[in-house]
Design an enzyme around this catalytic site. Structure first.
Site, PDB file in Angstrom:
ATOM      1  N   SER A   1      16.622  14.792  63.499  1.00  0.00           N
ATOM      2  CA  SER A   1      16.243  13.477  63.641  1.00  0.00           C
ATOM      3  C   SER A   1      15.885  12.911  64.874  1.00  0.00           C
ATOM      4  CB  SER A   1      17.949  13.015  63.878  1.00  0.00           C
ATOM      5  OG  SER A   1      18.438  13.330  64.805  1.00  0.00           O
TER       6      SER A   1
ATOM      7  N   LYS B   1      25.086   6.438  63.496  1.00  0.00           N
ATOM      8  CA  LYS B   1      23.994   5.936  64.567  1.00  0.00           C
ATOM      9  C   LYS B   1      24.212   4.805  64.278  1.00  0.00           C
ATOM     10  CE  LYS B   1      21.543  10.583  63.684  1.00  0.00           C
ATOM     11  NZ  LYS B   1      20.741  11.429  62.557  1.00  0.00           N
TER      12      LYS B   1
END
Length: 801
Positions: A683, A726
């Site tokens: 990511s 996140k």
């Protein structure tokens, strides 16, 4: 030393013997029945009554061939013969000398051997006499230890002074195998025979000593058992005369009554009765009786039929969950759904659910399980699986082992006392495995609703029904859990708390709890909302509230000390300006919302075991030959993301206004700070690509922006996981805009509404969209003239797009 050897040839009839070896100088009776042997005896009786006796190798053969008869035997004189009514002849023979067969022939139906008669003599030296004395001494010990040999008779037979005759006489009386006797017969040298006989005697003496020790031990145990039995019977008789009952009989009768009232399944009941019968015939103080008693205790202690009365009031359950926990709406909704189904179905045989709460530490996984037990009125038991390596911890030990015990599942069921508790399996992701088995595999049967109705514990050795149990598992991360085990669980994720949720938790739960724990009156002490917010932002940085609770406890300790010094009338309100005095210098800087745009620095979002984190990515370059250096303890996947990002930038060099050969002239260094912490995952791909593009084009990256997404070589942005964690980390650190892959749009539904309102989400499909959002083209680039003087046309400093 051999003085003389009488070695001459002689022709004698041969009789093969079964399981008998005849030695010189000894007399032995035997019966002759085979036709060829009878003819040989008659031939000998008709002559000088001398016959050759040799042992056949296999006693089962009735008509042995010459090669099946030992070549060395004994020449014997027939002392006496008697014809029996059945035609057989009983002989008494005396061995005369050893003979070696040179040839065999059949004459008139019997075997006739041509022999070389060997009868060596040995000189009586002091050494030989010493050896003879040793052999005689050993034979005396042998006779004493042998139960069937008369001592006086045996000792009188060996009072000879010639070594050859001594060895043959002793060998004839040894109770050893035919092969060992034949070996002694085949040794012609008397001195060698003395040495061999000495070794045989020593071995036989040792065997007899071991046999005697075993016999004495068995005899002693039998005597002890007989004594105990006699005394027990006598004690019973005395107690009966006195009108008292036997304690053991009382115990057996009590166990029998408990078994009858335990309402066990048929198989368990049969095992219990069988074990009770075994216990009844055992001595009360024996080790086996203790093992049987423990086994019966476990069988009777396990809740076979007892159930807790379940509370199915949805309003009460909702009230309990809201009182104990703030937020976690989806989790509460799932629990209430479960209770609603139970209320409508109203079926005792309905299978229990297996939930798995997955999330970082401190978000309330264990306490949530306790609240479920409280809301449903069930018993609560907990087992921590962290570090468990032994399969027997789950399934139990077999009763063949010393110190065997049931597994943790059965132990906790006994502790619960009901067959439908809330059973918490804590830290499922931290199980391990070694040579003792894989406990996660043993859990498959426990957690499978189709199998756990017949769970088999190795110690109980009978099926136990776990289908009524409500199993709840907790884990920080899911990837260490084997796929087969994960498939049996319904995973509910607890991502962490927002700032507002933490404030509410601190105000409703943590502050009142810690004030009470430290003996402080809530009416006299108060913590302002601004102070609570500062503690959260400046002194803790976590997904849960565990460190927040520690900091509040630290505040309370400071206040407690002041109360002790100034008296019970002391009151105090904790404000933001008091925090540095009470808790020290703030550990974390303020939020990053006011961070200025910088070249070569991009803010990424990462998922960790303790929640979401910000991942700053820095890139710089220097003159070189195109080397890419990656630092910051990056894992393989993250290094591959960096390579893919650089390849994308190179492939887009013309569109970005870069010199096509820039990678040959400069070395690029990508660094992710906090290098001691391992980092991995795809990511960070768009973050690294953005940092590289910013560096090479000398264009600053917005400081109020964070991003996450996987990059392909063609610039596509792929979906990633852990979106909620996140996003919460970005909100916690004051980020205003978050770039996410468009495929992750569905995950925004899990993000709390207050966070969604505070953040701007930009969904992208390609890297071009990321760059158009992230690069701050309005800020002037910082161009290093010295750095660019040799490369005027493109790198770096050109921001032509």
């Amino acid at each position: 030393m051999i003085l003389s050897v009488d070695d001459k040839t002689e022709r004698l009839p041969l009789v093969p013997l079964r399981d008998v070896v005849v030695f010189p100088y000894t007399m032995i009776p035997f019966v002759v029945g085979r036709r060829s042997s009878l003819l040989a005896v008659e031939r000998a009786l008709a002559g000088d009554k001398r016959i050759f006796l040799a042992t056949q190798r296999d006693a089962k053969i009735d008509d042995p061939k010459p090669e099946e008869i030992n070549a060395i035997g004994t020449v014997a004189n027939i002392v006496q013969s008697l014809k029996l009514p059945n035609g057989n002849i009983k002989l008494l023979v005396e061995g005369a000398a050893r003979g070696r067969v040179q040839s065999l022939e059949t004459v008139d139906g019997c075997l006739v051997a041509v022999l070389a008669i060997v009868d060596p003599k040995a000189e009586l030296t002091p050494e030989v006499e010493t050896d003879m004395g040793k052999v005689v001494s050993l034979f005396e010990k042998y006779v004493k230890l042998s139960p069937n040999m008369p001592y006086e008779t045996m000792i009188s037979t060996i009072r000879v002074s010639e070594p050859g005759r001594l060895t043959d006489t002793i060998a004839a009386h040894l109770q050893v195998g035919i092969e060992e006797k034949q070996n002694l017969l085949e040794v012609f040298n008397p001195i060698e025979r003395l040495g061999l006989l000495s070794g045989v005697l020593e071995a036989e003496i040792e065997k007899l000593r071991v046999d005697r020790r075993i016999h004495q031990r068995v005899k002693k145990q039998m005597e002890k058992a007989q004594k105990e039995y006699y005394l027990n019977e006598k004690m019973k008789a005395i107690q009966q005369e006195l009108g008292r009952k036997d304690d053991k009989l009382n115990e057996v009768e009590e166990l029998k009554q408990r078994i009858q009232s335990a309402k066990m399944p048929k198989e368990a009941h049969e095992k219990a009765m069988q074990e009770l019968k075994r216990l009844e015939v055992m001595p009360p103080v024996s080790a086996e009786a203790t093992v049987s008693r423990n086994y019966l205790d476990w069988l009777l202690s396990v809740p076979w039929q007892k159930r807790s009365k379940e509370i199915r009031d949805l309003d009460f359950a909702e009230k309990v969950l809201n009182e104990d926990h703030h937020g976690l709406e989806k989790i509460k909704e799932r629990i209430l759904e479960f209770l609603a189904v139970r209320r409508l179905v109203n079926n005792k045989s309905m299978k229990g659910s297996i939930l798995c709460f997955a999330g970082p530490p401190g978000v309330g996984k264990t306490s949530l399980a306790q609240s479920i037990a409280k809301a449903t009125g069930r018993k609560f038991v907990r087992v921590s699986l962290g570090g468990v390596r032994d399969e027997a911890e789950i399934r139990g030990h077999r009763r063949t082992y010393i110190g065997a015990f049931p597994g943790q599942v059965i132990q906790m069921m006994k502790k619960a006392g009901t067959k439908n508790p809330v059973f918490l399996l804590d830290e499922v992701d931290k199980m391990s495995m070694d040579f003792r088995g894989d406990p996660s595999s043993a859990l498959l049967e426990v957690l499978d609703p189709e199998q756990n109705g017949t769970f088999l514990d190795h110690y109980l050795d009978t099926e136990f029904d776990l289908s009524q149990v409500m199993f709840i598992c907790t884990a920080n991360v899911l990837h260490p859990i084997p796929p087969a085990l994960k498939d049996r669980m319904e995973v509910l994720r607890l991502a962490g708390y927002t700032l507002l949720e933490k404030e509410a938790i601190a105000r409703r739960f943590l502050i009142p709890k810690q004030l009470k724990n430290h003996g402080l009156d809530p009416k006299k002490f108060e913590v302002e909302d601004a102070a609570v917010r500062d503690v959260i932002e400046k002194y803790t940085r976590e997904a849960g509230v565990r460190n927040l609770e520690r900091e509040i406890a630290s505040l309370c300790r400071k206040l407690t000390r002041r109360v002790v010094k100034q008296g019970k009338d002391f009151t105090f309100t904790v404000k933001s300006e008091h925090l540095s005095e009470f808790l020290g210098v703030p550990r974390y800087r303020p939020t990053t919302s006011d961070k200025k745009p910088e070249i070569g620095i991009a803010t990424g979002l990462a998922w960790t075991e303790v929640g979401g984190e910000i991942l700053l990515t820095e890139a710089t370059m220097m003159k070189g030959r195109g080397k890419l250096t990656l630092t910051g303890k990056l894992g393989d996947v993250m290094q591959e993301s960096a390579q893919a990002a650089l390849s994308y930038v190179r492939s887009r060099s013309q569109e970005l206004g870069l010199d096509e050969d820039f990678y040959r002239k400069f070395d690029i260094h990508v660094h992710v700070p906090e290098g001691a912490i391992p980092k991995d995952g795809p990511s960070a791909g768009i973050t690294i690509a953005t940092a590289l593009t910013s560096l090479l084009t000398r264009t600053p990256v917005r400081g109020d922006l964070a991003m996450t997404g996987e990059i392909t070589l063609r610039g596509k942005v792929l979906a990633i996981g852990g979106v909620k964690e996140k996003v919460l980390a970005a909100h916690r650190l004051g980020v205003r805009t978050v770039i996410l892959p468009r495929d992750n749009e569905k995950d925004l539904a899990d993000v709390p509404e207050d966070v969604q309102k505070a953040l701007e989400f930009r969904l992208v499909d390609t890297m071009d969209e990321v760059l158009s959002i992230a690069l701050d083209r309005e800020s002037p680039p910082k161009v290093d003239k010295e750095f660019n003087k040799d490369h005027n046309k493109g790198l770096p400093g050109s921001i032509t797009h």
